[in-house]
Design an enzyme around this catalytic site. Structure first.
Site, PDB file in Angstrom:
ATOM      1  N   CYS A  56       3.592   1.574   2.632  1.00 53.64           N
ATOM      2  CA  CYS A  56       4.854   0.869   2.385  1.00 53.64           C
ATOM      3  C   CYS A  56       5.800   1.748   1.576  1.00 53.64           C
ATOM      4  CB  CYS A  56       4.586  -0.439   1.642  1.00 53.64           C
ATOM      5  SG  CYS A  56       3.541  -1.610   2.535  1.00 53.64           S
ATOM      6  N   CYS A 115       0.850  -1.187   0.000  1.00 51.39           N
ATOM      7  CA  CYS A 115       0.000   0.000   0.000  1.00 51.39           C
ATOM      8  C   CYS A 115       0.887   1.239   0.000  1.00 51.39           C
ATOM      9  CB  CYS A 115      -0.928   0.002   1.218  1.00 51.39           C
ATOM     10  SG  CYS A 115      -0.034   0.145   2.786  1.00 51.39           S
ATOM     11  N   ASP A 173       9.409  15.137 -34.324  1.00 50.30           N
ATOM     12  CA  ASP A 173       9.360  13.955 -35.197  1.00 50.30           C
ATOM     13  C   ASP A 173      10.554  13.033 -35.052  1.00 50.30           C
ATOM     14  OD1 ASP A 173      11.297  15.574 -36.509  1.00 50.30           O
ATOM     15  OD2 ASP A 173      10.896  14.481 -38.375  1.00 50.30           O
ATOM     16  N   ASP A 199       9.628  21.395 -32.561  1.00 46.93           N
ATOM     17  CA  ASP A 199      10.925  21.034 -33.124  1.00 46.93           C
ATOM     18  C   ASP A 199      11.011  21.666 -34.519  1.00 46.93           C
ATOM     19  OD1 ASP A 199      13.362  19.565 -33.586  1.00 46.93           O
ATOM     20  OD2 ASP A 199      12.158  18.239 -34.853  1.00 46.93           O
ATOM     21  N   ASP A 217      13.531  14.013 -29.920  1.00 42.25           N
ATOM     22  CA  ASP A 217      12.395  14.718 -29.325  1.00 42.25           C
ATOM     23  C   ASP A 217      11.668  13.876 -28.279  1.00 42.25           C
ATOM     24  OD1 ASP A 217      12.740  16.946 -31.053  1.00 42.25           O
ATOM     25  OD2 ASP A 217      11.720  15.863 -32.652  1.00 42.25           O
TER      26      ASP A 217
END
Length: 807
Positions: free
Chosen positions: A94, A91, A703, A502, A707
């Site tokens: 922890c 959980c 692209d 870009d 990137d």
């Protein structure tokens, strides 16, 4: 008896008793007592008050193979960094305990544990603390550290997605059959139906519903069961309560001769499973992006080893065996295996996928090369400088992983709202039954009224509010050539404030073209110069040669003369003979090498072209310069309109490129935007993160592989359709049509979709606010409640359908 630390049940005769922090405690073994005393001694006793697991915790610590962990240690931010998987986490408490214990260890600089993956990233000073001590702290708390394995985690995610797909397929098949029988039953309620036929259809409907609820909906049932043991509620609780309430009432109605609504019980988990499967598939695609990045590096290298007579021998060896200082050979067309420095040979290297540089980069002795880039023309001997986790490509992989780990968790707010809504509905239903019984109503009437409250509060409209709108908007986007990979992308894109682009392949075409051909000698025209240059460049693989050859296709047939004796001079240009006379196309270095003098006026004109970002080559024949050949990566035709549309939406636009300052600045000036040049992949990600720290929300479009870190760091990453597989896997959206104008379309559609989602959610809560009091007052029979619930769902669907007019 139960152990106060691990919760294991054991006989009283085996108890280990101790007084810790002034209170008597009992443990199953001395190990658990030691861990308990450690946690209390560190002042972390709150862990036991907040943990939310009831199963037995981890027991004896297993032996550690320190060699496996040492191989994974890397240098980061001037310290050592390590990723480990922690077994035994049950959980959030922890996670908290492990982070606190590690952070309190002298020499540990930072520790972060991901609850979803149980992956811990630890940064420490190896001079102050040893690896064994760091891992021992995790074991001391009763957890087991293991070396992190991307392959194992990827396999687990694929297994999860496969399981969801099987459950979803089962639900869709059975629910589609169920609707046939339910439609007949609904018609029979109003038009009449004989009892045997009705009973047969009801039993068939029940048989079709049970597998959907208890097999396909099993993940929701398990999650709800775990939550109820700790009195916590989430969206799974809504799904289960709504589905089981409809199922229970339908079984009751079937046995008492009333109406049944098995379709409602089946469709709730079915619709939610669709969203769960899409989410799991998206997570899988994101993790595969890292694997694709890592696969760029070759598995083998050609190592040069001393042989007999002092001659070097070439031997293919695994890349893992290469050490810094050793030399490797890279032939034309191969990927460079590791980072290094050229010691022999000359060539050009395509670095576009790693650095974003649009032009091949000339490499000679002393030049640095990057692993994963492609050697194009000449053979190179490279001295290796960085291996393994220290390479540039490995750094990009880590940057992508870090950005993915920082993705926002959008479901937390909804879960907090549901956490109060669900128990409130259960309390109201119970109070309704009690109130009607107190008024002397028959138990059947009181029970039906309580069920009406549960049915009317069933989260159909609330559950449909977001998925239906997202489904319609993503379908609309796909029809326009825009692939959106998740519903949360719609919300994040609509809130974007900045757009970073870009340059190469995004704002520009990514395919260099002939920008200008300027004759500088009397008596020669443009067409003649182009034909002569094309004759020489026809066999060249350089981007200048490809651009010239492409432009020469427009010349009349037969205009191009024949060339012989073609020879490429790496880093300088090409040379051939046309009509027995030497013709060259190259840079200033080639002109100087061949003794070709360039007039001051021609040189000044060339520098003007270079100042605007063009690559300039010189055409010369028989030692006499004839023309300037200017090649550039042209700006996309739609780029100005796309940037104008983004600004009209109130977004700030800038270019972030790995290309040179002159080229990037020229493109930015032409578009009227700001620009950051010569940015590495990690610097691109930092440019996004800097804006995020300032409170901005960033949409990044690119692209190339370079990137990928920025795409995953940004609130929304958009990849161009012609981009690499890694880029498109890392992105949240893909511009399949490779058109920048889809970016403003994405923002516009996202804003409209988010507005519709808010309207749907408002209606879902408004419907409950009005209908629930009516149900409590006994004014809504369950069949009316189910009809109202269906009407609210229809409203949500109809409102979402208005999105079709958004674009």
């Amino acid at each position: 008896m139960r152990c106060d630390h691990c919760l294991l049940e054991f006989p009283e005769r085996e108890a280990v008793r101790a007084v810790v922090a002034g209170a008597p405690r009992v443990f199953c073994c001395a190990g658990c007592r030691g861990v308990f005393e450690l946690i209390q001694g560190e002042g972390l006793g709150a862990y036991y008050d907040s943990r939310r697991w009831t199963e037995v915790g981890p027991q004896a610590a297993a032996a550690l193979d320190l060699a496996a962990f040492r191989e994974a240690v890397r240098e980061a931010h001037g310290a050592a960094e390590l990723d480990v998987a922690i077994d035994g986490i049950r959980c959030a408490s922890c996670v908290w305990l492990n982070e606190k214990l590690l952070q309190r260890t002298p020499g540990v600089l930072a520790a972060r544990v991901n609850y979803a993956t149980h992956r811990a990233r630890i940064r420490f000073d190896p001079a102050a603390v040893g690896l064994e001590r760091v891992l021992g702290r995790i074991q001391a708390a009763g957890y087991q550290p293991k070396p992190w394995s991307d392959a194992e985690q990827l396999q687990a995610r694929r297994a999860e997605a496969k399981d969801l797909l099987v459950r979803l397929g089962t639900a869709l098949f059975l629910a589609s059959q169920l609707m046939i029988y339910q439609a007949a039953l609904y018609a029979g309620y109003f038009q009449g139906i004989d009892a045997p036929t009705r009973r047969l259809m009801e039993w068939i409907s029940l048989g079709l519903t049970l597998p959907v609820v208890f097999y396909s909906g099993a993940p929701f049932l398990r999650a709800t069961g775990r939550g109820l043991r700790h009195l916590r509620f989430n969206m799974d609780s809504l799904v289960v309560i709504g589905s089981l309430a409809a199922l229970a009432y339908s079984v009751y109605g079937m046995l008492r001769g009333g109406e049944v609504y098995f379709d409602t019980a089946a469709m709730i988990p079915t619709l939610v499973l669709v969203g769960r499967y899409v989410e799991a598939a998206a997570k899988g695609r994101a993790s595969e992006a890292v694997a694709r990045l890592a696969s760029l590096a070759p598995r083998e290298a050609r190592r040069l080893e001393p042989g007999p007579g002092g001659r070097a021998e070439r031997r293919a060896v695994p890349v893992a065996e290469i050490r810094p200082g050793e030399r490797i050979e890279v032939i034309p067309g191969e990927r460079i295996p590791l980072d290094g420095v050229v010691r022999e040979g000359a060539s050009e290297v395509d670095e576009s996928l790693v650095t974003g540089e649009s032009r091949p980069v000339a490499k000679a002795a002393g030049a640095a090369v990057i692993g994963g880039t492609v050697n194009q023309h000449g053979a190179l001997v490279v001295e290796v400088t960085r291996v393994g986790k220290d390479t540039v490509l490995a750094g990009i992989v880590r940057a992508v992983e870090e950005a993915q780990a920082q993705k926002p968790r959008i479901q937390a707010v909804a879960d907090r709202v549901v956490g109060g809504f669900v128990p409130a509905m259960l309390v109201l239903a119970a109070l309704t039954v009690a109130a009607w019984l107190a008024r002397g109503a028959p138990i059947e009437r009181a029970l039906m009224t309580g069920i009406s409250v549960v049915v009317i509060a069933c989260p159909c409209a609330l559950g449909l509010a977001t998925p239906i709108a997202v489904l319609i908007s993503t379908g609309l986007a796909s029809a326009r050539g825009l692939l959106v990979k998740g519903g949360d992308v719609v919300e994040r894109a609509g809130r974007a404030t900045d757009v970073l682009l870009d340059k190469t392949g995004t704002v520009t075409r990514g395919r260099p073209a002939l920008r200008a051909l300027v004759p500088i000698a009397p008596g020669i025209g443009e067409d003649e110069a182009l034909a002569l240059a094309a004759a020489v460049e026809r066999r060249s693989e350089h981007h200048v040669g490809r651009a010239v050859a492409e432009a020469a296709r427009a010349l009349p047939a037969g205009a191009e003369p024949e060339a012989a004796g073609f020879r490429a001079v790496p880093g300088r240009g090409v040379v051939a003979e046309v009509g027995g006379v030497e013709v060259l196309v190259g840079n200033r270095a080639l002109l100087a090498e061949r003794g070709v003098a360039l007039a001051p006026g021609a040189d000044a004109r060339a520098r003007e072209l270079e100042a605007r970002g063009d690559t300039v080559a010189f055409l010369a024949r028989a030692g006499r310069p004839l023309a300037l050949v200017a090649v550039a990566d042209p700006i996309r035709e739609e780029a100005p309109a796309a940037i104008a549309a983004l600004r009209a939406l109130g977004l700030r636009v800038a270019i972030v490129s790995g290309d040179g300052r002159v080229t990037t600045g020229a493109v930015a000036a032409a578009l009227g935007v700001e620009a950051v040049a010569e940015a590495s992949p990690v610097e691109k990600r930092e440019a996004v993160a800097a804006r995020q720290r300032a409170g901005r929300r960033v949409l990044f479009a690119g692209d190339g592989i370079n990137d990928a870190p920025a795409l995953t760091q940004a609130e929304v990453g958009a990849a161009m359709g012609r981009g690499t597989d890694v880029t498109m896997e890392s992105a949240d959206a893909v511009l399949v049509r490779d058109d920048l104008r889809l970016l403003p379309d994405l923002v516009r559609l996202s804003r409209r979709t988010y507005a519709v989602i808010r309207q749907n959610v408002f209606w879902a809560f408004f419907y409950n606010a009005v209908a629930i009091p009516l149900a409590m007052a006994g004014l809504l029979h369950p069949i009316v409640a189910a009809g109202a619930m269906a009407a609210s769902s229809l409203f949500v669907v109809g409102n979402s359908a208005r999105l079709r007019r958004a674009l």
